[in-house]
Design an enzyme around this catalytic site. Structure first.
Site, mmCIF file in Angstrom:
data_model
loop_
_atom_site.group_PDB
_atom_site.id
_atom_site.type_symbol
_atom_site.label_atom_id
_atom_site.label_comp_id
_atom_site.label_asym_id
_atom_site.label_seq_id
_atom_site.Cartn_x
_atom_site.Cartn_y
_atom_site.Cartn_z
ATOM 1 N N TYR A 72 6.648 -9.627 7.017
ATOM 2 C CA TYR A 72 6.678 -8.188 7.252
ATOM 3 C C TYR A 72 7.212 -7.889 8.653
ATOM 4 C CZ TYR A 72 3.620 -7.223 3.215
ATOM 5 O OH TYR A 72 3.094 -7.088 1.954
ATOM 6 N N ASP B 145 0.826 -1.207 0.000
ATOM 7 C CA ASP B 145 0.000 0.000 0.000
ATOM 8 C C ASP B 145 0.860 1.258 0.000
ATOM 9 O OD1 ASP B 145 -2.304 -1.547 0.101
ATOM 10 O OD2 ASP B 145 -2.427 -1.479 2.283
#
Length: 269
Positions: free
Chosen positions: A116, A55
């Site tokens: 992540y 994003d």
């Protein structure tokens, strides 16, 4: 014309990008990469495919994508492609490695996991200035034991609808095989989250929920209770994008690329 598939390992500072995917009128990672490649080859038929569409504001130190380059172009550019891209790419995006892979390799569907990390500074003075782009500040002290106690109940295969932005005809069932927190020597709390795949805003939503446990506002069992929901929960605050970095994408052995890709394409039920 015969082509060769190339794996590209990419890193970027997401602060000034509107995410990975190309968007008209917006600066994106895919956009600047295709623009740079387009100065060297015909970029219209590269078929750029990425492991994970990050994003806006999200960073990557271990992003992976693939392209299909005509064999004559690769033979001409093989020795200089890395150097040329370094000169053509902006300073906040780098191609760190390029190598030929079998045609069965798919950067997205052959992946076995994405990992992540999310960085949170709970110091009174906030994040260090040099880490302000990849670390958020949290005004309340965080308890690592509470964070890890809550995190353990969120691993496994579940429907994470409460933590996702739902897309039409897409499942919100995912399998998280790692979710834990550590405190680095610089005092920053770091969440590590690993799964076969994630839905949009899922990691940041999980972190947002867990931070309310870490600072004492919620009970450690609360985030897991949301796994019974079938819609996104309004009680969950999405953590800021700039604390999140894609650090690694995993793949099986070369012989298993196609098998893994076929399995990934099957919709979870």
């Amino acid at each position: 014309m015969e082509s060769i598939r190339l794996r590209l390992d990419v890193s970027y500072d997401g602060a000034d990008f509107s995410g990975w995917a190309a968007q008209p009128g917006r600066r994106t990672v895919a956009g600047v990469l295709v623009e740079a490649l387009g100065r060297l080859v015909d970029a219209s038929s590269l078929g750029l495919t990425v492991a994970g569409r990050t994003d806006a504001g999200v960073h990557a130190s271990g992003q992976v994508c693939h392209i299909d380059l005509p064999v004559p172009a690769w033979e001409e550019l093989e020795a200089s492609l890395m150097r040329r891209l370094a000169a053509l790419m902006p300073p906040d995006a780098r191609v760190r490695a390029i190598r030929p892979v079998p045609a069965t390799f798919d950067a997205r569907f052959s992946a076995t996991f994405r990992r992540y990390e999310y960085r949170v500074a709970d110091t009174v003075w906030g994040p260090e200035p040099l880490r302000r782009h990849d670390t958020i500040g949290w005004v309340r002290p965080l308890d690592l034991d509470r964070l890890n106690a809550a995190s353990q109940w969120l691993t496994g295969e579940h429907d994470y609808a409460a933590y996702c932005k739902r897309k039409e005809h897409a499942t919100t069932i995912r399998a998280i095989n790692r979710l834990d927190w550590r405190r680095d020597p610089d005092g920053v709390c770091v969440a590590t989250v690993q799964a076969d795949a994630f839905c949009q805003s899922m990691v940041r939503s999980l972190v947002g929920a867990l931070l309310t446990v870490g600072d004492g506002r919620r009970d450690p069992g609360w985030p897991a209770t949301l796994l019974t929901r079938t819609e996104r929960s309004s009680e969950v605050t999405v953590a800021p994008a700039h604390g999140l970095t894609l650090v690694e994408v995993g793949y099986p052995a070369e012989a298993d690329y196609a098998v893994r890709a076929e399995a990934t394409r099957r919709l979870r039920a």
